[in-house]
Design a protein around this motif. Sequence first.
Motif, PDB file in Angstrom:
ATOM      1  N   TYR A 287      -5.429 -20.303 -23.713  1.00 25.30           N
ATOM      2  CA  TYR A 287      -5.281 -21.107 -22.502  1.00 25.30           C
ATOM      3  C   TYR A 287      -4.960 -20.161 -21.341  1.00 25.30           C
ATOM      4  N   GLN A 288      -5.984 -19.510 -20.847  1.00 29.44           N
ATOM      5  CA  GLN A 288      -5.794 -18.501 -19.820  1.00 29.44           C
ATOM      6  C   GLN A 288      -5.369 -19.126 -18.498  1.00 29.44           C
ATOM      7  N   ILE A 289      -4.472 -18.426 -17.818  1.00 29.66           N
ATOM      8  CA  ILE A 289      -4.012 -18.840 -16.500  1.00 29.66           C
ATOM      9  C   ILE A 289      -4.957 -18.229 -15.479  1.00 29.66           C
ATOM     10  N   LYS A 290      -5.400 -19.028 -14.512  1.00 37.86           N
ATOM     11  CA  LYS A 290      -6.339 -18.517 -13.508  1.00 37.86           C
ATOM     12  C   LYS A 290      -5.728 -17.348 -12.746  1.00 37.86           C
ATOM     13  N   SER A 291      -6.586 -16.438 -12.343  1.00 42.92           N
ATOM     14  CA  SER A 291      -6.133 -15.167 -11.764  1.00 42.92           C
ATOM     15  C   SER A 291      -5.255 -15.343 -10.531  1.00 42.92           C
ATOM     16  N   HIS A 292      -5.563 -16.305  -9.660  1.00 38.18           N
ATOM     17  CA  HIS A 292      -4.743 -16.466  -8.454  1.00 38.18           C
ATOM     18  C   HIS A 292      -3.330 -16.954  -8.793  1.00 38.18           C
ATOM     19  N   HIS A 293      -3.153 -17.664  -9.875  1.00 36.03           N
ATOM     20  CA  HIS A 293      -1.812 -18.047 -10.303  1.00 36.03           C
ATOM     21  C   HIS A 293      -1.142 -16.888 -11.042  1.00 36.03           C
ATOM     22  N   LYS A 294      -1.912 -16.192 -11.845  1.00 33.63           N
ATOM     23  CA  LYS A 294      -1.371 -15.058 -12.587  1.00 33.63           C
ATOM     24  C   LYS A 294      -0.846 -13.968 -11.634  1.00 33.63           C
ATOM     25  N   GLN A 295      -1.571 -13.749 -10.530  1.00 32.16           N
ATOM     26  CA  GLN A 295      -1.183 -12.722  -9.558  1.00 32.16           C
ATOM     27  C   GLN A 295       0.197 -12.970  -8.952  1.00 32.16           C
TER      28      GLN A 295
END
Length: 133
Positions: A35-43
């Motif tokens: 369940y990958q977190i989208k990059s803009h949230h991960k950043q």
Amino acid sequence: MRKVILACIALFLAINLDASEGFYRLEKPINESEYQIKSHHKQVGIKCENCHDMSQKEANLVGKASTATCLSCHKSYEQLASLSAHLGYDDNPHASPHYPDMDCKLCHASHKKSQNYCVMCHSQESLKNLIVP
């Protein structure tokens, strides 16, 4: 025969729906690779527990994120509308007359491809080209 059908329906609902309102039953173990977190949230350091109740993780249940959850960081529809104002009045999805009754999850999905819900009814080309994060 009717009892068998009703029993099958009850079993299906028991397996696929959880009695704990507000939780999803996940098919795969809860981890970031599934369940990958989208990059803009991960950043910005967003983790699962920032949006989901993880208290029943061992049972493969995770709390549903809601519009209120989204707005706890994104503040309000008005603030979102100002951030996307550069799209222009006719194309700003966050300045929609349909708000505040629309759920963020209609367009935005954290763990899968998001969709441009506006084009289900609206046909202007500029809306069709919007990329929904």
